[in-house]
Design an enzyme around this catalytic site. Sequence first.
Site, PDB file in Angstrom:
ATOM      1  N   HIS A  14     -23.868 -33.471 -67.090  1.00 14.86           N
ATOM      2  CA  HIS A  14     -22.640 -33.728 -66.345  1.00 14.86           C
ATOM      3  C   HIS A  14     -21.522 -34.171 -67.292  1.00 14.86           C
ATOM      4  O   HIS A  14     -21.782 -34.619 -68.411  1.00 14.86           O
ATOM      5  CB  HIS A  14     -22.872 -34.785 -65.278  1.00 14.86           C
ATOM      6  CG  HIS A  14     -23.720 -34.304 -64.145  1.00 14.86           C
ATOM      7  ND1 HIS A  14     -24.018 -35.085 -63.058  1.00 14.86           N
ATOM      8  CD2 HIS A  14     -24.321 -33.107 -63.918  1.00 14.86           C
ATOM      9  CE1 HIS A  14     -24.758 -34.401 -62.213  1.00 14.86           C
ATOM     10  NE2 HIS A  14     -24.973 -33.197 -62.715  1.00 14.86           N
ATOM     11  N   GLU A  34     -19.513 -36.738 -67.387  1.00 17.44           N
ATOM     12  CA  GLU A  34     -19.519 -38.123 -67.849  1.00 17.44           C
ATOM     13  C   GLU A  34     -20.515 -38.311 -68.985  1.00 17.44           C
ATOM     14  O   GLU A  34     -20.216 -38.948 -69.994  1.00 17.44           O
ATOM     15  CB  GLU A  34     -19.896 -39.085 -66.708  1.00 17.44           C
ATOM     16  CG  GLU A  34     -19.057 -38.977 -65.488  1.00 17.44           C
ATOM     17  CD  GLU A  34     -19.651 -38.058 -64.433  1.00 17.44           C
ATOM     18  OE1 GLU A  34     -19.926 -36.870 -64.728  1.00 17.44           O
ATOM     19  OE2 GLU A  34     -19.835 -38.512 -63.295  1.00 17.44           O
ATOM     20  N   CYS A  76     -22.377 -39.701 -60.127  1.00 16.25           N
ATOM     21  CA  CYS A  76     -23.564 -39.651 -59.272  1.00 16.25           C
ATOM     22  C   CYS A  76     -24.483 -40.829 -59.570  1.00 16.25           C
ATOM     23  O   CYS A  76     -24.508 -41.352 -60.681  1.00 16.25           O
ATOM     24  CB  CYS A  76     -24.298 -38.323 -59.442  1.00 16.25           C
ATOM     25  SG  CYS A  76     -24.996 -38.050 -61.080  1.00 16.25           S
ATOM     26  N   CYS A 101     -25.458 -40.272 -63.512  1.00 15.52           N
ATOM     27  CA  CYS A 101     -24.363 -40.598 -64.432  1.00 15.52           C
ATOM     28  C   CYS A 101     -24.055 -42.092 -64.440  1.00 15.52           C
ATOM     29  O   CYS A 101     -23.613 -42.628 -65.455  1.00 15.52           O
ATOM     30  CB  CYS A 101     -23.116 -39.798 -64.076  1.00 15.52           C
ATOM     31  SG  CYS A 101     -23.327 -38.044 -64.428  1.00 15.52           S
TER      32      CYS A 101
END
Length: 143
Positions: free
Chosen positions: A42, A44, A67, A76
Amino acid sequence: MRIALELARQGRPAPNPHVGAIVARGGEIVGVGHHERAGAAHAEALALARAGERARGATLYVTLEPCNHHGRTPPCVAAVLESGVRRVVIGCPDPNPHVLGGGAEALRRAGVEVCYGDAWADEAAELIADWAAAHTKATAARR
């Protein structure tokens, strides 16, 4: 946030949402990332990994609420907490029922300052419109 929004448009993460992130410290960008494709890291996590130790005490700007659940990738929120970031600016909340405010709340409970970048909310929400519609439809069907 403008740069995170531009980064978010680079990936092809379908069926996942387009997400971009930057880590900034002292007015300098020290890490960037975007969600390239479904199953890949992801935004991040990428931005924080690229920032490394420079993330400690920095601000993370991310177009979508981080998330807080396991899927094909780890949450994350855990990466944010491990990084030592002190502040997270979120473009828009995550409508996924597995997240829906839980990511922001988990960060706050851990002492991270969390705020929403209201000036960018419409643009951030537009990036995830198709994905959000699919989640809304699926949630309604389960009721």
